[in-house]
Design an enzyme around this catalytic site. Sequence first.
Site, PDB file in Angstrom:
ATOM      1  N   GLU A 152       0.877  -1.196  -0.133  1.00 25.78           N
ATOM      2  CA  GLU A 152      -0.029  -0.161  -0.136  1.00 25.78           C
ATOM      3  C   GLU A 152       0.891   1.225  -0.057  1.00 25.78           C
ATOM      4  O   GLU A 152       0.517   2.141   0.930  1.00 25.78           O
ATOM      5  CB  GLU A 152      -1.046   0.049   1.276  1.00 25.78           C
ATOM      6  CG  GLU A 152      -1.926  -1.246   1.197  1.00 25.78           C
ATOM      7  CD  GLU A 152      -2.776  -1.486   2.307  1.00 25.78           C
ATOM      8  OE1 GLU A 152      -2.907  -0.576   3.006  1.00 25.78           O
ATOM      9  OE2 GLU A 152      -3.574  -2.597   2.356  1.00 25.78           O
ATOM     10  N   GLU A 258      -5.959 -10.620  -1.959  1.00 25.19           N
ATOM     11  CA  GLU A 258      -6.643 -10.455  -0.963  1.00 25.19           C
ATOM     12  C   GLU A 258      -8.151 -10.335  -1.007  1.00 25.19           C
ATOM     13  O   GLU A 258      -9.142  -9.470  -0.441  1.00 25.19           O
ATOM     14  CB  GLU A 258      -6.243  -9.270   0.144  1.00 25.19           C
ATOM     15  CG  GLU A 258      -4.640  -9.214   0.290  1.00 25.19           C
ATOM     16  CD  GLU A 258      -4.392  -7.998   1.269  1.00 25.19           C
ATOM     17  OE1 GLU A 258      -5.258  -7.285   1.876  1.00 25.19           O
ATOM     18  OE2 GLU A 258      -3.218  -7.590   1.273  1.00 25.19           O
TER      19      GLU A 258
HETATM   20  O1  G3I Z   1      -4.874 -11.967  17.995  1.00 24.13           O
HETATM   21  C1  G3I Z   1      -4.253 -11.001  18.629  1.00 24.13           C
HETATM   22  C2  G3I Z   1      -4.835 -10.996  20.093  1.00 24.13           C
HETATM   23  O2  G3I Z   1      -4.049 -12.279  20.574  1.00 24.13           O
HETATM   24  C3  G3I Z   1      -4.432  -9.560  20.736  1.00 24.13           C
HETATM   25  O3  G3I Z   1      -4.876  -9.802  22.067  1.00 24.13           O
HETATM   26  C4  G3I Z   1      -4.856  -8.554  19.996  1.00 24.13           C
HETATM   27  C5  G3I Z   1      -4.329  -7.093  20.647  1.00 24.13           C
HETATM   28  O4  G3I Z   1      -4.816  -6.165  19.768  1.00 24.13           O
HETATM   29  O5  G3I Z   1      -4.431  -8.654  18.704  1.00 24.13           O
HETATM   30  C6  G3I Z   1      -4.935  -9.464  17.974  1.00 24.13           C
HETATM   31  O6  G3I Z   1      -4.217  -9.721  16.537  1.00 24.13           O
HETATM   32  C7  G3I Z   1      -5.166  -8.935  15.821  1.00 24.13           C
HETATM   33  C8  G3I Z   1      -4.920  -9.542  14.349  1.00 24.13           C
HETATM   34  O7  G3I Z   1      -5.437  -8.868  13.305  1.00 24.13           O
HETATM   35  C9  G3I Z   1      -5.668 -11.069  14.506  1.00 24.13           C
HETATM   36  O8  G3I Z   1      -6.947 -10.865  14.640  1.00 24.13           O
HETATM   37  C10 G3I Z   1      -4.555  -7.443  15.520  1.00 24.13           C
HETATM   38  O9  G3I Z   1      -4.478  -6.455  16.731  1.00 24.13           O
HETATM   39  C11 G3I Z   1      -4.939  -6.727  14.519  1.00 24.13           C
HETATM   40  O10 G3I Z   1      -4.102  -5.545  14.080  1.00 24.13           O
HETATM   41  C12 G3I Z   1      -4.760  -7.650  13.200  1.00 24.13           C
HETATM   42  O11 G3I Z   1      -5.732  -6.945  12.120  1.00 24.13           O
HETATM   43  C13 G3I Z   1      -5.310  -7.409  10.957  1.00 24.13           C
HETATM   44  C14 G3I Z   1      -4.951  -6.091   9.953  1.00 24.13           C
HETATM   45  O12 G3I Z   1      -4.607  -6.439   8.500  1.00 24.13           O
HETATM   46  C15 G3I Z   1      -3.647  -5.309  10.363  1.00 24.13           C
HETATM   47  O13 G3I Z   1      -2.509  -6.299  10.634  1.00 24.13           O
HETATM   48  C16 G3I Z   1      -6.361  -7.991  10.101  1.00 24.13           C
HETATM   49  O14 G3I Z   1      -6.462  -9.123  10.795  1.00 24.13           O
HETATM   50  C17 G3I Z   1      -5.921  -8.212   8.709  1.00 24.13           C
HETATM   51  O15 G3I Z   1      -7.122  -8.949   8.118  1.00 24.13           O
HETATM   52  C18 G3I Z   1      -5.531  -7.063   7.984  1.00 24.13           C
HETATM   53  O16 G3I Z   1      -5.347  -7.334   6.712  1.00 24.13           O
HETATM   54  C19 G3I Z   1      -5.096  -6.249   5.659  1.00 24.13           C
HETATM   55  C20 G3I Z   1      -3.925  -6.806   4.866  1.00 24.13           C
HETATM   56  O17 G3I Z   1      -2.642  -6.937   5.700  1.00 24.13           O
HETATM   57  C21 G3I Z   1      -3.433  -5.585   3.815  1.00 24.13           C
HETATM   58  N1  G3I Z   1      -4.679  -5.144   3.160  1.00 24.13           N
HETATM   59  C22 G3I Z   1      -5.915  -4.665   3.958  1.00 24.13           C
HETATM   60  C23 G3I Z   1      -6.097  -5.844   4.957  1.00 24.13           C
HETATM   61  C24 G3I Z   1      -7.484  -5.701   5.498  1.00 24.13           C
HETATM   62  O18 G3I Z   1      -7.371  -4.546   6.593  1.00 24.13           O
END
Ligand code: G3I
Length: 347
Positions: A152, A258
């Site tokens: 991005e 994605e």
């Molecule tokens: O699982 C942990 C949990 O144990 C912990 O307590 C908590 C604390 O914040 O975090 C949890 O992890 C989260 C993770 O997703 C798994 O669920 C993270 O906070 C959260 O930031 C993370 O979000 C991901 C996001 O990217 C940021 O990395 C989303 O799952 C994921 O679908 C999203 O994917 C992005 C691509 O990388 C780039 N393109 C857009 C896409 C959607 O936003």
Amino acid sequence: MDRRALIAGAAALTLSTPACAAYPPGLPPLKSVSTYPLGVAVRHLHLSDPDWARLAVTNFSQLTAEWEMKMEYMLRDDGSLQFDRADALAAFARTYGMKVHGHTLVWYAQDGLHFQKLKGTPDAFLNAYVAYIQKVTGRYGGIVRGWDVVNEPIWNDGRGLRPCLWREVLGDDYIGLAFEAAHQADPAAVLFLNDYNLELTPAKRTTFLKLCERLLKEGAPLHGIGTQAHISADLNPAAMIVAIRDIASLGLQVHISELDISLRGDRLTNVVKPRLDQLKVFEAVIRAYNDVPARQRYGLTVWSLRDKDSWLNSKRERKGPIADAPVLFDDRGRPKAMAERFVEMVR
Ligand code: G3I
């Protein structure tokens, strides 16, 4: 070997044939009919879910870590790295003969305290930047087919490069530097520039493709373009066809990286679109990718296995009481109309 992954995998193997009640008669495993690698996003917690493991191993040939191969998870504040969950994912993939797509090395959205602390010392920052990329990329050589090296990079309206810590300290060349570092660490990896809304916003796509052309001209080892395709059921299907044709025109590998098709329309109005629109948009995605020359089809990755796994249904993203249904399998792992249409259309 991650014990939980092994247990889940064993369950997947013993239950490798999908439960007949969940599958329409005659629907083959999707990967068995696909003419290109079919990927699915995974989180570490999925590896210990036998239902998830069985459905994913049966239908997909590639995994993308939704979270645990990102800097946000792997880089600790003191600069040390934690590979535990990424290693478990790689072990699961090895066990089941799957490949991994690495996501993502450098992203404007995640930089971490370790790099913030080095902002004032550009040489140390650059060394740490290259070291991070090479430690991560080098660790997964042979199992990670390709990497989203930079994710991005373009403003959503297409006006140019996004501001970010990497650009602030290293200049616009932070992108080329990342590709060089990754290529040195794993010369076999297919290296991608990845972005979203390339179908929705032609101005963004134009700027993105111009960046790709500049990188190629400068000799950067850019091998592929990832178009995320986080799209909605109200997207004009023709926009997808035009976008993929444009993207493929550079002759690089093309990864639909994605894919999910939200029923929430533009996601601001929260209007639930009829599934029929969703199917029309999905058909356009498959038709567009069928038309990409086979040598350029790196693969198609769906951003979650089941509707309930989708980020769009996470606490942070879900808007209101209606759950979204953006992917190919429903909450119980039953294939939906999009999965059946994939089997009918892929060639
Ligand atoms: O699982 C942990 C949990 O144990 C912990 O307590 C908590 C604390 O914040 O975090 C949890 O992890 C989260 C993770 O997703 C798994 O669920 C993270 O906070 C959260 O930031 C993370 O979000 C991901 C996001 O990217 C940021 O990395 C989303 O799952 C994921 O679908 C999203 O994917 C992005 C691509 O990388 C780039 N393109 C857009 C896409 C959607 O936003």
